[in-house]
Design an enzyme around this catalytic site. Structure first.
Site, PDB file in Angstrom:
ATOM      1  N   LEU A  25      36.216  46.431  10.036  1.00 16.92           N
ATOM      2  CA  LEU A  25      36.127  45.352   9.391  1.00 16.92           C
ATOM      3  C   LEU A  25      36.866  45.015   7.680  1.00 16.92           C
ATOM      4  O   LEU A  25      36.296  46.423   7.322  1.00 16.92           O
ATOM      5  CB  LEU A  25      34.818  44.527   8.961  1.00 16.92           C
ATOM      6  CG  LEU A  25      34.143  44.113  10.554  1.00 16.92           C
ATOM      7  CD1 LEU A  25      32.857  43.135  10.079  1.00 16.92           C
ATOM      8  CD2 LEU A  25      35.025  42.856  10.864  1.00 16.92           C
ATOM      9  N   ASP A  67      32.379  50.046  12.932  1.00 19.77           N
ATOM     10  CA  ASP A  67      31.600  50.228  11.674  1.00 19.77           C
ATOM     11  C   ASP A  67      30.458  50.662  11.664  1.00 19.77           C
ATOM     12  O   ASP A  67      29.563  50.515  10.488  1.00 19.77           O
ATOM     13  CB  ASP A  67      31.651  48.507  10.570  1.00 19.77           C
ATOM     14  CG  ASP A  67      32.899  48.357  10.146  1.00 19.77           C
ATOM     15  OD1 ASP A  67      33.417  48.536   9.584  1.00 19.77           O
ATOM     16  OD2 ASP A  67      33.112  46.954  10.535  1.00 19.77           O
ATOM     17  N   ASP A  73      23.584  48.989   6.394  1.00 14.95           N
ATOM     18  CA  ASP A  73      24.030  47.474   6.438  1.00 14.95           C
ATOM     19  C   ASP A  73      22.956  47.470   7.460  1.00 14.95           C
ATOM     20  O   ASP A  73      22.351  45.854   6.777  1.00 14.95           O
ATOM     21  CB  ASP A  73      24.838  46.981   6.829  1.00 14.95           C
ATOM     22  CG  ASP A  73      26.201  47.189   5.485  1.00 14.95           C
ATOM     23  OD1 ASP A  73      26.121  47.690   3.749  1.00 14.95           O
ATOM     24  OD2 ASP A  73      27.525  47.464   5.580  1.00 14.95           O
ATOM     25  N   ARG A  92      28.554  43.476  13.659  1.00 13.94           N
ATOM     26  CA  ARG A  92      27.203  44.865  13.347  1.00 13.94           C
ATOM     27  C   ARG A  92      26.506  44.108  13.660  1.00 13.94           C
ATOM     28  O   ARG A  92      25.619  45.000  13.277  1.00 13.94           O
ATOM     29  CB  ARG A  92      28.087  44.435  11.865  1.00 13.94           C
ATOM     30  CG  ARG A  92      29.268  44.577  11.401  1.00 13.94           C
ATOM     31  CD  ARG A  92      29.420  45.869   9.922  1.00 13.94           C
ATOM     32  NE  ARG A  92      28.988  46.681  10.174  1.00 13.94           N
ATOM     33  CZ  ARG A  92      28.418  47.411   8.928  1.00 13.94           C
ATOM     34  NH1 ARG A  92      28.969  46.751   8.160  1.00 13.94           N
ATOM     35  NH2 ARG A  92      27.992  48.828   9.029  1.00 13.94           N
ATOM     36  N   ARG A 137      27.747  38.079   3.362  1.00 12.54           N
ATOM     37  CA  ARG A 137      26.867  38.245   4.714  1.00 12.54           C
ATOM     38  C   ARG A 137      25.045  38.031   4.363  1.00 12.54           C
ATOM     39  O   ARG A 137      24.613  38.927   5.345  1.00 12.54           O
ATOM     40  CB  ARG A 137      26.745  39.396   4.566  1.00 12.54           C
ATOM     41  CG  ARG A 137      28.489  40.148   4.708  1.00 12.54           C
ATOM     42  CD  ARG A 137      28.444  40.519   6.234  1.00 12.54           C
ATOM     43  NE  ARG A 137      30.057  40.821   6.273  1.00 12.54           N
ATOM     44  CZ  ARG A 137      30.652  41.624   6.660  1.00 12.54           C
ATOM     45  NH1 ARG A 137      29.851  43.043   6.354  1.00 12.54           N
ATOM     46  NH2 ARG A 137      32.121  42.435   6.954  1.00 12.54           N
ATOM     47  N   HIS A 168      30.471  43.544  -1.423  1.00 14.06           N
ATOM     48  CA  HIS A 168      28.694  43.104  -1.237  1.00 14.06           C
ATOM     49  C   HIS A 168      27.778  44.176  -2.381  1.00 14.06           C
ATOM     50  O   HIS A 168      28.737  43.712  -2.795  1.00 14.06           O
ATOM     51  CB  HIS A 168      27.849  44.521  -0.221  1.00 14.06           C
ATOM     52  CG  HIS A 168      28.097  44.573   0.822  1.00 14.06           C
ATOM     53  ND1 HIS A 168      28.354  45.152   1.769  1.00 14.06           N
ATOM     54  CD2 HIS A 168      27.285  43.611   2.022  1.00 14.06           C
ATOM     55  CE1 HIS A 168      28.652  44.948   2.926  1.00 14.06           C
ATOM     56  NE2 HIS A 168      27.787  44.553   3.167  1.00 14.06           N
ATOM     57  N   CYS A 255      27.051  53.052   1.786  1.00  9.72           N
ATOM     58  CA  CYS A 255      26.779  52.599   2.651  1.00  9.72           C
ATOM     59  C   CYS A 255      27.136  53.429   3.812  1.00  9.72           C
ATOM     60  O   CYS A 255      26.370  53.507   4.741  1.00  9.72           O
ATOM     61  CB  CYS A 255      28.118  51.755   2.863  1.00  9.72           C
ATOM     62  SG  CYS A 255      30.008  51.894   3.024  1.00  9.72           S
TER      63      CYS A 255
HETATM   64  C1  CIR Z   1      32.250  46.110   6.998  1.00 13.51           C
HETATM   65  O1  CIR Z   1      32.679  45.097   6.601  1.00 13.51           O
HETATM   66  O2  CIR Z   1      31.053  45.637   6.743  1.00 13.51           O
HETATM   67  C2  CIR Z   1      32.649  46.999   6.630  1.00 13.51           C
HETATM   68  N1  CIR Z   1      34.082  47.466   7.239  1.00 13.51           N
HETATM   69  C3  CIR Z   1      32.799  47.769   5.099  1.00 13.51           C
HETATM   70  C4  CIR Z   1      30.868  48.107   5.179  1.00 13.51           C
HETATM   71  C5  CIR Z   1      30.404  48.358   3.844  1.00 13.51           C
HETATM   72  N2  CIR Z   1      29.513  48.503   3.497  1.00 13.51           N
HETATM   73  C6  CIR Z   1      28.869  48.322   2.565  1.00 13.51           C
HETATM   74  O3  CIR Z   1      29.523  48.592   1.237  1.00 13.51           O
HETATM   75  N3  CIR Z   1      27.328  48.490   2.376  1.00 13.51           N
END
Ligand code: CIR
Length: 261
Positions: A25, A67, A73, A92, A137, A168, A255
């Site tokens: 994503l 992801d 996450d 996710r 989110r 985030h 992350c």
């Molecule tokens: C997303 O959009 O969920 C992933 N492509 C990136 C997640 C990054 N997570 C974070 O910064 N905690």
């Protein structure tokens, strides 16, 4: 004993990137990540955690979840327990069940968030307070559920705003020590860090804000010289890692690991 519990760790859980990470994503498409380079950068990130004193568990890649390298996450690790979260992006949501066995390997107590949606990227764990960003989110029910769980472990949860353009809460900040954060100006403008010493991330280097303090070291993204200079001058020991490929799919440094005491 709560002193320094926000950055004293012994272990980290990571998941190797899958080739499907090129379908991760992203808010703005700047081109797919280069998978081979992503793997190299991920290995260096793991090395940085090892150098900081952690043992690292590397979970197998998950092709069906592009992801899933971003393990922060779907779970939250505190000192006495882990919590399986409910990620806010539909693609996710299934990552939560996938991370649960790894949590059970490390913790006697693994809770599951009861309701709502909440990404670990929105949770800034401080020594006794937990700041939870209400991003796209994370919702009220997710916050309420987490606040109730963490209350039993001596944490006070507080809701904070996330600017609309920011994925985030922690995309724009990182804890440097028990009293100090690095934050972008757009995030700090909401007043969420009134009780902290705030170092302002230099304008134009906002992508450096998502750093992690791990024991005696601050791990931050390379390529942001003014931020590195600011932190070095303030007395922090830095370990730079390149995460350009994760950044292509909106991933930062925090992350890519779950850090556990
Ligand atoms: C997303 O959009 O969920 C992933 N492509 C990136 C997640 C990054 N997570 C974070 O910064 N905690």
């Amino acid at each position: 004993m709560t002193e320094q519990r926000s950055y004293r760790f012994r272990h980290a859980i990571l998941r190797r990137p899958s080739p499907s990470v090129i379908d991760g994503l992203r808010a703005v498409d700047c081109g797919d990540p280069d998978f081979a380079e992503f793997e190299r950068q991920h290995a260096d990130y793991a090395a940085a955690l090892t150098e900081a004193g952690l043992t690292v568990t590397l979970l197998d890649p998950l092709d069906e979840f592009p992801d899933s390298v971003f393990v922060e996450d779907p779970a939250l690790c505190i000192d006495a327990a882990a919590i399986v979260l409910r990620p806010g992006a539909p693609s996710r949501f299934g990552e939560a069940a996938e991370i649960a066995p790894a949590l059970a390997d490390h913790y006697e107590t693994v809770h599951t968030l009861g309701q709502g949606l909440l990404d670990g990227g929105d949770v800034l764990l401080c020594d006794t307070e937990v700041l939870v960003g209400m991003s796209g989110r994370t919702d009220q029910a997710g916050f309420d559920s987490l606040a109730a769980l963490l209350g039993d472990y001596g944490y006070l949860a507080r809701q904070v705003e996330v600017p609309p353009s920011v994925l985030h809460f922690k995309s724009d900040c990182g804890l440097l020590d028990s009293e100090t954060v690095l934050s972008t100006s757009r995030l700090a403008a909401s007043g969420c860090f009134e009780d902290f010493r705030v170092l302002a991330c230099p304008a134009g280097e906002e992508q450096a804000a998502n750093l992690i303090r791990v024991n005696d070291v601050v791990i931050m993204r390379s390529g942001f010289p003014r931020t590195a200079e600011l932190l070095s001058t303030a007395g922090y020991e830095l370990r730079l890692v390149d995460s350009s490929e994760a950044a292509r799919v909106d991933g930062g440094l925090s992350c890519m690991s779950l850090r556990c005491p």
